[in-house]
Design a protein around this motif. Structure first.
Motif, PDB file in Angstrom:
ATOM      1  N   GLU A 100     -15.587  56.613  22.929  1.00 48.43           N
ATOM      2  CA  GLU A 100     -15.130  56.490  24.389  1.00 48.43           C
ATOM      3  C   GLU A 100     -15.630  54.879  24.674  1.00 48.43           C
ATOM      4  O   GLU A 100     -14.753  54.262  24.622  1.00 48.43           O
ATOM      5  CB  GLU A 100     -16.394  57.387  25.220  1.00 48.43           C
ATOM      6  CG  GLU A 100     -15.794  58.319  25.910  1.00 48.43           C
ATOM      7  CD  GLU A 100     -16.262  59.524  26.860  1.00 48.43           C
ATOM      8  OE1 GLU A 100     -16.469  60.343  26.212  1.00 48.43           O
ATOM      9  OE2 GLU A 100     -17.771  59.172  26.910  1.00 48.43           O
ATOM     10  N   MET A 101     -16.624  54.466  23.894  1.00 48.30           N
ATOM     11  CA  MET A 101     -17.420  52.995  24.803  1.00 48.30           C
ATOM     12  C   MET A 101     -16.257  51.984  22.751  1.00 48.30           C
ATOM     13  O   MET A 101     -15.857  51.437  24.153  1.00 48.30           O
ATOM     14  CB  MET A 101     -18.562  52.662  23.386  1.00 48.30           C
ATOM     15  CG  MET A 101     -19.784  54.079  24.441  1.00 48.30           C
ATOM     16  SD  MET A 101     -21.134  53.337  23.868  1.00 48.30           S
ATOM     17  CE  MET A 101     -21.033  51.667  23.059  1.00 48.30           C
ATOM     18  N   LEU A 102     -15.728  52.434  22.257  1.00 54.75           N
ATOM     19  CA  LEU A 102     -14.786  51.991  21.604  1.00 54.75           C
ATOM     20  C   LEU A 102     -13.481  51.733  22.596  1.00 54.75           C
ATOM     21  O   LEU A 102     -12.538  50.675  22.278  1.00 54.75           O
ATOM     22  CB  LEU A 102     -14.068  52.338  20.512  1.00 54.75           C
ATOM     23  CG  LEU A 102     -15.843  52.332  19.342  1.00 54.75           C
ATOM     24  CD1 LEU A 102     -15.549  52.402  17.704  1.00 54.75           C
ATOM     25  CD2 LEU A 102     -15.896  50.766  18.707  1.00 54.75           C
ATOM     26  N   GLU A 103     -12.437  52.878  23.163  1.00 57.55           N
ATOM     27  CA  GLU A 103     -11.395  52.744  23.968  1.00 57.55           C
ATOM     28  C   GLU A 103     -11.537  52.283  25.043  1.00 57.55           C
ATOM     29  O   GLU A 103     -10.989  51.745  25.285  1.00 57.55           O
ATOM     30  CB  GLU A 103     -11.321  54.130  24.113  1.00 57.55           C
ATOM     31  CG  GLU A 103     -11.073  55.238  22.883  1.00 57.55           C
ATOM     32  CD  GLU A 103     -10.681  56.404  22.894  1.00 57.55           C
ATOM     33  OE1 GLU A 103     -10.731  56.857  24.387  1.00 57.55           O
ATOM     34  OE2 GLU A 103     -10.081  57.645  21.990  1.00 57.55           O
ATOM     35  N   ASN A 104     -13.381  52.178  26.011  1.00 63.46           N
ATOM     36  CA  ASN A 104     -12.986  51.357  26.816  1.00 63.46           C
ATOM     37  C   ASN A 104     -13.103  49.282  26.174  1.00 63.46           C
ATOM     38  O   ASN A 104     -12.735  49.149  26.823  1.00 63.46           O
ATOM     39  CB  ASN A 104     -14.278  51.698  27.524  1.00 63.46           C
ATOM     40  CG  ASN A 104     -15.053  52.693  28.196  1.00 63.46           C
ATOM     41  OD1 ASN A 104     -13.433  53.327  28.944  1.00 63.46           O
ATOM     42  ND2 ASN A 104     -15.226  53.492  28.174  1.00 63.46           N
ATOM     43  N   THR A 105     -13.578  49.604  25.262  1.00 62.34           N
ATOM     44  CA  THR A 105     -14.479  47.935  25.084  1.00 62.34           C
ATOM     45  C   THR A 105     -12.407  48.070  24.558  1.00 62.34           C
ATOM     46  O   THR A 105     -12.161  46.868  25.349  1.00 62.34           O
ATOM     47  CB  THR A 105     -14.534  48.019  23.728  1.00 62.34           C
ATOM     48  OG1 THR A 105     -15.950  48.237  23.901  1.00 62.34           O
ATOM     49  CG2 THR A 105     -14.745  46.755  23.230  1.00 62.34           C
ATOM     50  N   MET A 117      -7.234  44.712  26.860  1.00 65.82           N
ATOM     51  CA  MET A 117      -6.281  44.590  27.212  1.00 65.82           C
ATOM     52  C   MET A 117      -5.660  43.796  28.635  1.00 65.82           C
ATOM     53  O   MET A 117      -4.898  43.191  28.528  1.00 65.82           O
ATOM     54  CB  MET A 117      -5.214  46.130  26.790  1.00 65.82           C
ATOM     55  CG  MET A 117      -5.697  46.969  25.367  1.00 65.82           C
ATOM     56  SD  MET A 117      -3.904  45.505  24.590  1.00 65.82           S
ATOM     57  CE  MET A 117      -2.893  45.963  24.819  1.00 65.82           C
ATOM     58  N   ASP A 118      -7.155  44.560  29.816  1.00 64.46           N
ATOM     59  CA  ASP A 118      -6.602  44.103  30.282  1.00 64.46           C
ATOM     60  C   ASP A 118      -7.485  42.767  30.913  1.00 64.46           C
ATOM     61  O   ASP A 118      -6.253  41.893  32.062  1.00 64.46           O
ATOM     62  CB  ASP A 118      -7.613  43.902  31.457  1.00 64.46           C
ATOM     63  CG  ASP A 118      -8.028  46.058  31.919  1.00 64.46           C
ATOM     64  OD1 ASP A 118      -5.576  46.923  31.568  1.00 64.46           O
ATOM     65  OD2 ASP A 118      -8.825  47.042  32.535  1.00 64.46           O
ATOM     66  N   ASP A 119      -7.914  42.157  29.945  1.00 65.96           N
ATOM     67  CA  ASP A 119      -7.924  40.562  30.089  1.00 65.96           C
ATOM     68  C   ASP A 119      -6.657  39.608  29.808  1.00 65.96           C
ATOM     69  O   ASP A 119      -6.283  38.979  30.020  1.00 65.96           O
ATOM     70  CB  ASP A 119      -9.283  40.496  29.098  1.00 65.96           C
ATOM     71  CG  ASP A 119     -10.637  40.755  29.518  1.00 65.96           C
ATOM     72  OD1 ASP A 119     -10.851  41.002  30.881  1.00 65.96           O
ATOM     73  OD2 ASP A 119     -11.350  40.741  29.049  1.00 65.96           O
ATOM     74  N   MET A 120      -6.541  40.674  27.910  1.00 67.95           N
ATOM     75  CA  MET A 120      -5.161  39.892  28.173  1.00 67.95           C
ATOM     76  C   MET A 120      -4.263  39.772  28.689  1.00 67.95           C
ATOM     77  O   MET A 120      -3.413  38.427  28.993  1.00 67.95           O
ATOM     78  CB  MET A 120      -4.293  40.941  26.601  1.00 67.95           C
ATOM     79  CG  MET A 120      -6.489  40.045  25.977  1.00 67.95           C
ATOM     80  SD  MET A 120      -5.464  38.481  25.004  1.00 67.95           S
ATOM     81  CE  MET A 120      -4.491  38.717  23.840  1.00 67.95           C
ATOM     82  N   ASP A 121      -3.653  41.066  29.279  1.00 65.72           N
ATOM     83  CA  ASP A 121      -3.312  40.722  30.602  1.00 65.72           C
ATOM     84  C   ASP A 121      -2.640  40.488  31.572  1.00 65.72           C
ATOM     85  O   ASP A 121      -1.965  39.064  32.559  1.00 65.72           O
ATOM     86  CB  ASP A 121      -2.905  42.403  31.202  1.00 65.72           C
ATOM     87  CG  ASP A 121      -2.186  43.303  30.365  1.00 65.72           C
ATOM     88  OD1 ASP A 121      -1.828  42.856  29.437  1.00 65.72           O
ATOM     89  OD2 ASP A 121      -2.565  44.522  30.359  1.00 65.72           O
ATOM     90  N   GLU A 122      -4.360  39.868  32.217  1.00 61.35           N
ATOM     91  CA  GLU A 122      -4.810  38.895  33.152  1.00 61.35           C
ATOM     92  C   GLU A 122      -4.370  37.278  32.758  1.00 61.35           C
ATOM     93  O   GLU A 122      -4.302  36.831  33.756  1.00 61.35           O
ATOM     94  CB  GLU A 122      -6.128  38.988  33.216  1.00 61.35           C
ATOM     95  CG  GLU A 122      -7.071  38.850  35.052  1.00 61.35           C
ATOM     96  CD  GLU A 122      -8.098  39.133  34.922  1.00 61.35           C
ATOM     97  OE1 GLU A 122      -9.090  38.421  34.975  1.00 61.35           O
ATOM     98  OE2 GLU A 122      -8.409  40.449  35.387  1.00 61.35           O
ATOM     99  N   LEU A 123      -5.278  37.045  31.595  1.00 62.83           N
ATOM    100  CA  LEU A 123      -4.568  35.503  30.740  1.00 62.83           C
ATOM    101  C   LEU A 123      -2.508  35.488  30.589  1.00 62.83           C
ATOM    102  O   LEU A 123      -2.189  34.992  31.320  1.00 62.83           O
ATOM    103  CB  LEU A 123      -4.986  35.939  29.839  1.00 62.83           C
ATOM    104  CG  LEU A 123      -6.467  35.138  29.404  1.00 62.83           C
ATOM    105  CD1 LEU A 123      -7.068  35.369  27.937  1.00 62.83           C
ATOM    106  CD2 LEU A 123      -6.821  33.808  29.825  1.00 62.83           C
ATOM    107  N   ALA A 124      -2.040  36.545  30.786  1.00 59.66           N
ATOM    108  CA  ALA A 124      -1.095  36.002  29.995  1.00 59.66           C
ATOM    109  C   ALA A 124      -0.191  36.338  31.510  1.00 59.66           C
ATOM    110  O   ALA A 124       0.939  35.768  32.228  1.00 59.66           O
ATOM    111  CB  ALA A 124      -0.436  37.707  29.368  1.00 59.66           C
TER     112      ALA A 124
END
Length: 146
Positions: free
Chosen positions: A121-126, A131-138
């Motif tokens: 669960e921790m790995l999936e959340n990370t 992915m959210d950070d990358m989407d935000e950057l894009a």
């Protein structure tokens, strides 16, 4: 044809063992606690059986007619050893609690699936956060490019 004496010995011993063998000897009667937990005792049962005999040749033929020339015996042993308890609880699930042995290692082995699930669960959340950070950057790059 008459039955050989060893057959009688073995038959008697096997019937005695059959009377002792019962599934409730291995898996005991369940006990329910007031909070709904069910406790089932588990035992290890071991059986041993031996029989033997032999015919004797009498020196005098007249004596052989007068007596049975067989000698033998049989024996059996049973060992019942409590192994542990199966504890079924709505809160903690199903657990096996051994009577002896190192309970710390058993508890650690019981906890391994839960620990692996937490790590997963921790790995999936990370991964999702990345992915959210990358989407935000894009998204930011797209808006600045306009």
């Amino acid at each position: 044809m008459s039955e050989h004496p060893i057959q009688g010995l073995m038959k008697t011993a096997m019937e005695s063992i059959k009377d002792m063998v019962d599934v409730n000897t291995i898996v005991g009667d369940a006990v329910e606690t007031p909070d709904g937990t069910i406790i089932i005792p588990i035992s290890r049962v071991s059986f041993g059986f031996a029989a033997g005999g032999g015919n004797c040749e009498p020196e005098n033929l007249e004596e052989s007619k007068a007596a049975i020339s067989f000698g033998g015996g049989s024996g059996a042993g049973v060992s019942v050893k409590p192994v542990g308890f199966l504890v079924c609880s709505a809160v903690h699930g199903v657990r096996f609690m051994p009577v002896e042995g190192n309970i710390i290692y058993d508890r650690l082995i019981d906890l391994v699936p839960k620990v692996l699930n937490k790590i997963q669960e921790m790995l999936e959340n990370t991964k999702n956060d990345t992915m959210d950070d990358m989407d935000e950057l894009a998204e930011t790059a797209e808006t600045q490019g306009k």
